[in-house]
Write an enzyme that holds these catalytic residues in place. Structure first.
Site, short mmCIF file in Angstrom:
data_model
loop_
_atom_site.label_atom_id
_atom_site.label_comp_id
_atom_site.label_asym_id
_atom_site.label_seq_id
_atom_site.Cartn_x
_atom_site.Cartn_y
_atom_site.Cartn_z
CB SER A 17 -14.98 4.35 -35.38
OG SER A 17 -15.57 5.01 -34.28
CG ASP A 18 -10.66 8.46 -33.37
OD1 ASP A 18 -9.88 7.54 -33.68
OD2 ASP A 18 -10.46 9.64 -33.70
CG ASP B 125 -16.90 9.03 -38.16
OD1 ASP B 125 -16.34 8.33 -37.31
OD2 ASP B 125 -17.56 10.06 -37.88
CD GLU C 33 -21.10 11.95 -32.84
OE1 GLU C 33 -20.37 11.34 -32.00
OE2 GLU C 33 -20.68 12.40 -33.91
CD GLU D 1 -19.48 7.51 -31.43
OE1 GLU D 1 -20.10 8.31 -30.71
OE2 GLU D 1 -18.38 7.01 -31.12
CG ASP E 72 -19.69 13.35 -38.05
OD1 ASP E 72 -18.67 12.65 -37.84
OD2 ASP E 72 -20.53 13.62 -37.18
NE ARG F 9 -16.29 12.27 -25.17
CZ ARG F 9 -16.13 11.87 -26.42
NH1 ARG F 9 -15.24 10.92 -26.70
NH2 ARG F 9 -16.84 12.42 -27.39
#
Length: 202
Positions: free
Chosen positions: A90-91, A7, A15, A9, A152, A46
């Site tokens: 990663s997203d 991952d 983050e 962030e 995480d 968001r």
């Protein structure tokens, strides 16, 4: 043969949404996949907040330009790449990732894309595949690779659980309690040793 899937962030860099929320003083933007496992729901909230406050891609990229990798992250990546292939899964979005990848030595990253209007308004997002992290490790496995994974957050669980070896890194107390069988590590030295040990068995 193996590939390490990490991952981004919270593992290698801060983050992004948390740092942006601090910069613009909008606490609601600090929610991440640690807090909300439904990624589409999280992203829509968001975008709604950004629209409400008249914020767009330029403001976010301005904050990202000030971010640095976590202390020791670049050195950790270099050591892991000495062991074998590594992919950051990663997203996050390509519009966010590039300056951070430059600071990490340009590792390979699989991430997503934002849809951005001519005026810089973020109007949507396009996932590379769904579920992105699980699909990625399964695709690598279909090519003959074992995967070793670390992350995480909630959105890392399937990647971790479906790899030959998987680890939490600096995760929440809640995830540690909910998934006690997954080793929870706190330092890059610990994570490197865990990856190296798993790689020796591949």
């Amino acid at each position: 043969m193996f590939v390490t899937c990490l991952d981004l962030e919270g593992v290698l860099v801060p983050e992004i949404w948390i740092e942006f929320s601090k910069a613009v003083d909008i606490p609601q933007l600090a929610r991440t996949t640690r807090d909300e496992p439904d990624y589409d729901k999280l992203m829509q909230s968001r975008l709604d907040i950004l629209k409400e406050h008249g914020l767009g891609i330029a403001e976010i990229q301005e904050v990202i330009a000030t971010l640095e990798p976590m202390p020791g992250a670049r050195e950790f990546l270099d050591k892991v790449r000495d062991l074998g292939q590594l992919i950051i899964v990663s997203d996050t979005f390509s519009q966010f990732a590039k300056p951070l990848m430059e600071k990490l030595g340009m590792p390979t990253i699989f991430c997503n894309e934002l849809t951005v209007g001519e005026d810089g308004t973020i109007t949507g997002w396009h996932m590379r595949c769904t579920p992105s992290k699980l699909t990625t490790v399964r695709a690598l496995q279909s090519c003959g690779f074992e995967t070793i994974a670390a992350g995480d957050s909630f959105n890392d669980l399937q990647m971790i659980q479906n790899s030959k070896a998987g680890f939490f890194f600096r995760t929440t107390d809640q995830l540690k309690a909910d998934y006690p069988a997954i080793p929870a590590l706190e330092t890059y030295d610990e994570l490197y040793e865990a990856i190296a040990s798993a790689a020796a068995c591949c």
